[in-house]
Write a protein that holds these residues in place. Structure first.
Motif, PDB file in Angstrom:
ATOM      1  N   GLU A   1      -5.520   2.000  -1.316  1.00  0.00           N
ATOM      2  CA  GLU A   1      -6.577   1.323  -0.563  1.00  0.00           C
ATOM      3  C   GLU A   1      -7.164   0.171  -1.405  1.00  0.00           C
ATOM      4  O   GLU A   1      -8.332   0.152  -1.742  1.00  0.00           O
ATOM      5  N   TRP A   2      -6.298  -0.774  -1.762  1.00  0.00           N
ATOM      6  CA  TRP A   2      -6.697  -2.019  -2.435  1.00  0.00           C
ATOM      7  C   TRP A   2      -7.648  -1.759  -3.607  1.00  0.00           C
ATOM      8  O   TRP A   2      -7.314  -0.949  -4.475  1.00  0.00           O
TER       9      TRP A   2
ATOM     10  N   HIS B   1       0.963  -9.262   4.495  1.00  0.00           N
ATOM     11  CA  HIS B   1      -0.165  -8.352   4.341  1.00  0.00           C
ATOM     12  C   HIS B   1      -0.582  -8.392   2.864  1.00  0.00           C
ATOM     13  O   HIS B   1      -0.521  -7.396   2.153  1.00  0.00           O
TER      14      HIS B   1
ATOM     15  N   GLU C   1      -5.414  -2.283  13.923  1.00  0.00           N
ATOM     16  CA  GLU C   1      -5.946  -1.308  12.966  1.00  0.00           C
ATOM     17  C   GLU C   1      -7.292  -0.807  13.450  1.00  0.00           C
ATOM     18  O   GLU C   1      -8.143  -1.591  13.861  1.00  0.00           O
TER      19      GLU C   1
ATOM     20  N   GLN D   1       0.808  -1.222   0.000  1.00  0.00           N
ATOM     21  CA  GLN D   1       0.000   0.000   0.000  1.00  0.00           C
ATOM     22  C   GLN D   1       0.843   1.275   0.000  1.00  0.00           C
ATOM     23  O   GLN D   1       0.336   2.335  -0.351  1.00  0.00           O
TER      24      GLN D   1
HETATM   25  C1  PNW Z   1      -7.950  -3.760   6.198  1.00  0.00           C
HETATM   26  N1  PNW Z   1     -13.998  -5.414   4.706  1.00  0.00           N
HETATM   27  O1  PNW Z   1      -8.642  -4.313   5.137  1.00  0.00           O
HETATM   28  C2  PNW Z   1      -6.499  -3.942   5.791  1.00  0.00           C
HETATM   29  O2  PNW Z   1      -5.731  -4.644   6.745  1.00  0.00           O
HETATM   30  C3  PNW Z   1      -5.829  -2.701   5.361  1.00  0.00           C
HETATM   31  O3  PNW Z   1      -4.748  -3.034   4.523  1.00  0.00           O
HETATM   32  C4  PNW Z   1      -6.837  -1.764   4.713  1.00  0.00           C
HETATM   33  O4  PNW Z   1      -6.246  -0.670   4.095  1.00  0.00           O
HETATM   34  C5  PNW Z   1      -7.814  -1.351   5.788  1.00  0.00           C
HETATM   35  O5  PNW Z   1      -8.402  -2.475   6.407  1.00  0.00           O
HETATM   36  C6  PNW Z   1      -8.908  -0.432   5.308  1.00  0.00           C
HETATM   37  O6  PNW Z   1      -9.728  -1.087   4.366  1.00  0.00           O
HETATM   38  C7  PNW Z   1      -9.980  -4.546   5.102  1.00  0.00           C
HETATM   39  O7  PNW Z   1     -14.529  -5.328   3.554  1.00  0.00           O
HETATM   40  C8  PNW Z   1     -10.572  -4.598   3.856  1.00  0.00           C
HETATM   41  O8  PNW Z   1     -14.678  -5.738   5.686  1.00  0.00           O
HETATM   42  C9  PNW Z   1     -11.878  -4.884   3.721  1.00  0.00           C
HETATM   43  C10 PNW Z   1     -12.645  -5.132   4.855  1.00  0.00           C
HETATM   44  C11 PNW Z   1     -12.081  -5.082   6.117  1.00  0.00           C
HETATM   45  C12 PNW Z   1     -10.734  -4.784   6.231  1.00  0.00           C
END
Ligand code: PNW
Length: 448
Positions: A407-408, A125, A354, A25
């Motif tokens: 953010e993915w 990660h 987090e 990221q």
């Molecule tokens: C986490 N959901 O991801 C990750 O650990 C981080 O890398 C990311 O940036 C952060 O939360 C914010 O999204 C998630 O859909 C992704 O429930 C998706 C979900 C939860 C956590």
């Protein structure tokens, strides 16, 4: 303002307050120093997978700016920093170590420790080397053993330089979003794959725990689980059951094997006929003792019965939401922690690894006024205090994230940072939240 009440655990000097990031990221530099492709390079290069076609090719250019970013962390007075190590930088495709990639993390860890910042390192990660995905990725049991090899290499190199290791970040997301709904890399969308992927992820975790303990006996060892609060849309037995199943699916699926050496029975109601192949001894390996459990909490999901064996979302109207559309629901953090404390007699000490929110922050006259984030943090920390008062052993809290980043599937549009990043100039600007946290930490230090 960011203002923990005087009786908050945040004032305790041994309570860790930090920030978190993840390799893909923020690092960019995807071709540097022998790094090999990961599933996120492939996925983000596939049209339609990531918002606006964004990729991690440049991200925050942290790979080249890490010294500046260590200074930034220092200026925020944080106690600790949660980072992740990129497997594709550390290992060549032939399974031998890549010294240049390893050196990056050795230098980073040394620089952080030299500034008095504790190092919390996650091994995985989500950036699986693509060549392993080509052999089946987490659907292939062999990947768990390759993960343990990588854990061996990096923990020998970083021995004594890391305060705590975390094996996996959010195995639920890897298994479900990666293999069942395809929203994340590798983008496979076959429901019955998820339990197999999960089992191999957890097996990899357990194998790595043993390796980390041997190689770096003074460091803590844990794992990071994302947890979801499921609330029922009504008092009806069917809706209550739906909320229970939601939490089985999101929380107990991971915590059961880790803490009770067993998958929850209810799980197979949700995944009929999808039980993974569990070999003798697997659950002993997976259930290895943990020094701590990392919890990532973001929001709740209100659900009702789907009329059969499952749940469907019932989103409440008129609630506060973030830039992600996620409901702001601090109560969920407290409810979950107290619930785990009651459900799992051997619950290890907890770190919130987090918590945070995305907002559409802009720099105006050199300032970023992210008042919603400050309020969000205050309210979640109050919930954490309530859990601590109820007896939950909570040792620290990492804000997601140090800075705006990739953010993915949502690319760069969604901004989780307490520090703003201008992706054209790579300029970092601490938002109001960051400045206030830095002030709080300075005040805490000044108290004796
Ligand atoms: C986490 N959901 O991801 C990750 O650990 C981080 O890398 C990311 O940036 C952060 O939360 C914010 O999204 C998630 O859909 C992704 O429930 C998706 C979900 C939860 C956590």
């Amino acid at each position: 303002t960011f203002s923990p009440p005087s009786d908050s655990i945040l004032w305790r000097k041994d309570f860790l307050l930090g920030t978190a990031t993840a390799s893909y990221q923020i690092e960019g530099a995807i071709h540097a120093d022998g790094r090999i492709p990961s599933i996120w390079d492939t996925f983000s290069a596939t049209p339609g997978k990531v918002l606006a076609g964004d990729t991690g090719e440049f991200a925050c250019d942290h790979y080249n700016r890490w010294q500046e970013d260590v200074e930034l962390l220092k200026s925020l007075n944080v106690d600790g920093y949660r980072l992740s190590i990129a497997w594709p930088r550390v290992m060549h495709a032939d399974g031998t170590p890549n010294q240049k990639g390893i050196d990056f993390y050795v230098n980073l860890a040394d620089a952080l420790r030299a500034k008095g910042i504790k190092v919390y390192a996650t091994l995985y990660h989500w950036d699986l080397p693509q060549y392993l995905e080509d052999r089946g990725g987490w659907l292939n049991r062999d990947t768990a053993y390759r993960f343990a090899e990588y854990a061996d290499v990096i923990s020998r190199a970083l021995k004594g330089k890391v305060d705590a290791w975390m094996t996996l970040n959010e195995p639920w997301c890897s298994a479900f979003l990666g293999y069942a709904n395809g929203h994340h890399a590798p983008g496979l969308a076959t429901l019955r794959y998820a339990p197999t992927a999960m089992h191999h992820l957890l097996l990899g975790h357990g194998l790595a725990v043993a390796v980390l303990r041997t190689n770096d006996p003074d460091a803590g060892v844990g794992i990071v689980a994302n947890v979801g609060r499921g609330t029922a849309d009504s008092d009806s037995a069917a809706d209550q059951r739906a909320a229970h199943l939601f939490e089985v699916q999101h929380n107990a699926w991971v915590l059961g094997p880790l803490l009770n050496k067993a998958y929850p029975k209810d799980l197979w109601e949700l995944w009929p006929g999808c039980e993974p192949l569990v070999l003798e001894g697997d659950l002993e390996i997976i259930g290895a003792k943990l020094d701590f459990l990392g919890i990532n909490y973001y929001f709740r999901t209100n659900v009702k019965s789907d009329g059969a064996h499952g749940f469907v979302e019932a989103p409440p109207a008129n609630v506060e939401r973030t830039q992600m559309g996620w409901e702001v629901y601090p109560q969920g953090l407290q409810d979950l922690l107290i619930g785990f404390h009651k459900t799992y007699p051997n619950l290890p000490p907890i770190y919130i690894t987090e918590n945070g929110m995305a907002s559409d922050d802009e720099v105006v006259n050199g300032e970023v006024v992210d008042n919603q984030r400050i309020s969000f943090l205050n309210r979640h920390l109050a919930a954490l205090d309530n859990a601590a008062k109820a007896g939950v052993d909570i040792r620290g809290y990492f804000i997601w994230s140090l800075m705006d980043n990739f953010e993915w599937a949502f690319g760069y549009e969604r901004r989780f940072g307490i520090v703003h990043v201008d992706y054209t100039t790579q300029k970092r600007t601490p938002k109001r939240s960051a400045l206030q946290i830095a002030q709080f930490l300075a005040d805490r230090k000044a108290r004796s």
